[in-house]
Design a protein around this motif. Structure first.
Motif, mmCIF file in Angstrom:
data_model
loop_
_atom_site.group_PDB
_atom_site.id
_atom_site.type_symbol
_atom_site.label_atom_id
_atom_site.label_comp_id
_atom_site.label_asym_id
_atom_site.label_seq_id
_atom_site.Cartn_x
_atom_site.Cartn_y
_atom_site.Cartn_z
ATOM 1 N N ILE A 128 47.205 50.137 37.695
ATOM 2 C CA ILE A 128 45.746 50.052 37.915
ATOM 3 C C ILE A 128 45.011 50.771 36.795
ATOM 4 O O ILE A 128 44.033 50.272 36.235
ATOM 5 N N ARG A 129 45.532 51.952 36.438
ATOM 6 C CA ARG A 129 44.916 52.729 35.351
ATOM 7 C C ARG A 129 44.941 51.954 34.038
ATOM 8 O O ARG A 129 43.993 51.984 33.269
ATOM 9 N N GLY A 160 41.206 50.577 35.925
ATOM 10 C CA GLY A 160 40.790 50.863 37.297
ATOM 11 C C GLY A 160 40.985 52.321 37.647
ATOM 12 O O GLY A 160 41.683 53.051 36.940
ATOM 13 N N MET A 170 42.776 49.555 47.096
ATOM 14 C CA MET A 170 42.279 48.658 46.042
ATOM 15 C C MET A 170 41.090 47.850 46.523
ATOM 16 O O MET A 170 40.109 47.678 45.807
ATOM 17 N N VAL A 224 38.558 48.309 43.133
ATOM 18 C CA VAL A 224 39.462 48.132 41.995
ATOM 19 C C VAL A 224 39.557 46.658 41.622
ATOM 20 O O VAL A 224 39.565 46.296 40.441
ATOM 21 N N ALA A 281 38.512 44.715 38.133
ATOM 22 C CA ALA A 281 39.688 44.406 37.305
ATOM 23 C C ALA A 281 39.421 43.214 36.396
ATOM 24 O O ALA A 281 38.658 42.320 36.750
ATOM 25 N N LEU A 298 48.028 42.767 40.756
ATOM 26 C CA LEU A 298 48.105 44.136 41.280
ATOM 27 C C LEU A 298 48.347 44.143 42.790
ATOM 28 O O LEU A 298 49.127 44.948 43.295
#
Ligand SMILES: [Zn+2]
Length: 263
Positions: free
Chosen positions: A89-90, A94, A118, A123, A127, A135
């Motif tokens: 995610i990072r 995110g 999420m 998120v 994204a 994800l």
């Protein structure tokens, strides 16, 4: 849960948290003498590839080293999975941290907490195109620490009785499975199937009692209360009555098998 069970005059409840035993001592400490706490677990086991099947264990020795080691390994695998997804995610810019998952987790975070985090944390909205679905799929693909057979063996090793959880939910759109469809689980060693499973309206129990009889296994049952409220705002706890003889048959099986397994 324990206070609510006592309020409802239940004579016994099984604590069957997913892949963790730490709630049982808490439950025992909170329970009045009139309420029996059956030490149990619900193990998330691998079945036919990526699918998961839930195996219930009852009357466990919660200090059994083999079972505790396997559960610890399962939790470590899950923690590594959570870290991997948070890192992914990072990488797409995110923001979701372990602390953000605390509100969704019960005793430890897993795929469901990640998905909820999420969705509610925005998120997915933020994204880059095409990454949100990836994800989500990644979060949902939880690691499996044991097969069904291994889960059953761990439960037996801890002196417990193994039961196939909620068979009506095993195959999507096929709530009433027959004995042939469940025979492989008996082959993997389960002692029982959860015939008295919680289904709104209560249908299905008679069918699975017959299936259990055909397979010559015991039955188990319960409300499968995960803490969520039903549509009318009630707790599920106590919503699925289970005959007392079901509890006693499981207790007898666990007592009978204990000396055998110790030798
Ligand atoms: Zn389950």
């Amino acid at each position: 849960m324990v206070a609510a069970a006592a309020e409802r005059n239940l004579s016994a409840i099984a604590i069957t948290d997913h892949d963790v035993l730490s709630g049982i001592d808490e439950a025992r400490a909170a329970a009045p003498r009139s309420l029996e706490i059956v030490p149990g677990i619900e193990m998330t086991a691998a079945w036919e590839g990526p699918r998961a099947v839930h195996i219930l264990g009852y009357f466990l020795d919660v200090t059994n080293p083999g079972l505790l080691a396997a559960l610890k390994r399962a939790q470590e695998l899950m923690a590594a999975h959570v870290d991997l997804v948070l890192e992914a995610i990072r990488r797409v810019g995110g923001r979701l941290e372990r602390d953000n998952l605390d509100r969704y987790r019960h005793r430890y975070a897993g795929g469901a907490a990640l998905v909820l985090g999420m969705l509610e944390g925005g998120v997915l909205r933020g994204a880059p195109p095409g990454t949100g679905m990836r994800l989500l799929r990644m979060a949902a693909a939880e690691p499996r620490a044991y097969s069904v057979r291994e889960a059953v063996e761990l439960i037996h090793g801890a002196g417990g009785v193994a039961s196939l959880a909620h068979p009506s939910r095993l195959r999507r759109g096929q709530p009433l499975l027959d004995a042939d469809a469940l025979a492989a689980f008996v082959g993997a060693g389960v002692d029982a199937i959860e015939a008295w499973q919680w289904i709104p309206g209560g249908w299905g129990s008679r069918h699975y009692l017959e299936v259990a009889q055909a397979l010559e296994v015991l039955v188990s049952g319960g409300s499968d209360d995960h803490g969520k409220r039903t549509a009318d705002g009630h707790m599920r706890l106590g919503a699925q009555a289970v005959p007392n003889e079901v509890l006693e048959a499981l207790r007898r099986r666990s007592a009978e098998s204990r000396p055998l397994r110790a030798s």
